[in-house]
Design a protein around this motif. Structure first.
Motif, mmCIF file in Angstrom:
data_model
loop_
_atom_site.group_PDB
_atom_site.id
_atom_site.type_symbol
_atom_site.label_atom_id
_atom_site.label_comp_id
_atom_site.label_asym_id
_atom_site.label_seq_id
_atom_site.Cartn_x
_atom_site.Cartn_y
_atom_site.Cartn_z
ATOM 1 N N ARG A 74 0.827 -1.206 0.000
ATOM 2 C CA ARG A 74 0.000 0.000 0.000
ATOM 3 C C ARG A 74 0.864 1.261 0.000
ATOM 4 O O ARG A 74 2.022 1.217 0.376
ATOM 5 C CB ARG A 74 -0.931 -0.021 1.212
ATOM 6 N N PRO A 75 0.286 2.403 -0.393
ATOM 7 C CA PRO A 75 1.071 3.637 -0.541
ATOM 8 C C PRO A 75 1.724 4.127 0.737
ATOM 9 O O PRO A 75 2.801 4.717 0.695
ATOM 10 C CB PRO A 75 0.040 4.654 -1.045
ATOM 11 N N ASP A 76 1.066 3.919 1.879
ATOM 12 C CA ASP A 76 1.563 4.473 3.136
ATOM 13 C C ASP A 76 1.308 3.454 4.242
ATOM 14 O O ASP A 76 0.167 3.086 4.502
ATOM 15 C CB ASP A 76 0.842 5.790 3.439
ATOM 16 N N PRO A 77 2.359 2.990 4.942
ATOM 17 C CA PRO A 77 2.182 1.954 5.959
ATOM 18 C C PRO A 77 1.296 2.388 7.116
ATOM 19 O O PRO A 77 0.638 1.558 7.743
ATOM 20 C CB PRO A 77 3.611 1.666 6.429
ATOM 21 N N ASP A 78 1.270 3.679 7.409
ATOM 22 C CA ASP A 78 0.478 4.183 8.534
ATOM 23 C C ASP A 78 -0.712 5.016 8.073
ATOM 24 O O ASP A 78 -1.405 5.623 8.902
ATOM 25 C CB ASP A 78 1.366 5.026 9.457
ATOM 26 N N GLY A 79 -0.935 5.073 6.782
ATOM 27 C CA GLY A 79 -1.998 5.910 6.239
ATOM 28 C C GLY A 79 -3.380 5.325 6.446
ATOM 29 O O GLY A 79 -3.551 4.125 6.654
ATOM 30 N N ARG A 80 -4.369 6.185 6.365
ATOM 31 C CA ARG A 80 -5.751 5.755 6.513
ATOM 32 C C ARG A 80 -6.317 5.307 5.165
ATOM 33 O O ARG A 80 -5.954 5.851 4.118
ATOM 34 C CB ARG A 80 -6.596 6.900 7.093
#
Length: 246
Positions: A74-80
């Motif tokens: 996914r684009p951001d490991p901690d993103g929503r």
């Protein structure tokens, strides 16, 4: 199955096999291999026949289905991650404003959403209840709720299905407007080729079950130049290249 991410990188999907087991012990081979990349901040659409695994792919990307072979980055490991479903799924006892704010994470409860409500055309309806809204307006609320959390990944599962074409066209343009204002990586599922041509940076065509990638088309024409005539020409060209896609 593995799930990983790197900063603001692309969404990378490589599902090498997905099999469903029925209650009677039988097995359904749903996906043979679906592999594609969606660059950060782009809009990608999956299109294919009913039952080919489009929604299953969304569920895997979302993390709701871990029983598959392959990987998703996914684009951001901690993103929503935000999801817009086929139905608005609004709580009837809460106002429009409250329904949108339900999705806000801790620390964002008091987020100023004036600009978002303005973009989606709901500024005058924030204190209305869902029962007072048309289906088209309810879909606007669902879009606002998704964008309110400022997601790093937006998933859309046929968000304009069952709407008349005039309403759907307006909402597609609205989606692009709010997506452009609050840019995120978007992945949508649809059966509607005209919708895909209007919205997408790239379209991933899937085969019948067990699904594989039939082909990928990149659309470089700026959205402001995608007139009705241009869209019809593209639809005809795609239908020639991928017979039966319409």
């Amino acid at each position: 199955m593995t799930a990983a991410s790197t900063g603001t990188g692309p969404l990378e999907v490589d599902i090498t096999r997905k099999v469903f087991r029925g209650a009677d012990g039988s097995h359904t081979h749903a996906i043979e291999r679906i592999a594609f990349e969606a660059p950060a901040g782009s809009f990608t659409t999956l299109i294919g026949p009913s039952g080919c695994g489009k929604t299953t792919t969304l569920r895997i990307v979302l993390g709701l289905d871990a029983a598959y072979a392959g990987s998703v980055s996914r684009p951001d490991p901690d993103g929503r991650i935000a999801v817009v479903f086929q139905e608005p799924r609004l709580l009837p006892w809460r106002t429009v404003d409250q329904n949108v704010r339900l999705a806000l994470p801790a620390g964002m409860e008091n987020e100023n959403l004036d600009d978002l409500f303005e973009i989606v055309g709901l500024s005058q309806m924030r204190q209305r209840f869902p029962t007072e809204l048309s289906l088209g307006l309810a879909r606007r609320v669902a879009l606002a709720r998704a964008f309110a959390i400022r997601p790093s990944l937006l998933l859309l599962d046929e968000p304009f299905v069952s709407l008349d074409e005039m309403t759907a066209t307006r909402l597609r343009q609205l989606l692009i407007t709010v997506w452009s204002a609050r840019r995120t990586t978007a992945l949508m599922v649809t059966h509607n080729l005209r919708e895909a041509v209007q919205l997408s940076d790239r379209i991933v065509f899937l085969t019948e079950r067990p699904a594989t990638v039939r082909g990928i088309i990149e659309i470089e024409t700026p959205r402001k130049d995608r007139s009705a005539d241009w869209r019809e020409a593209q639809v005809k060209a795609i239908d020639t290249r991928f017979p039966g896609v319409l």
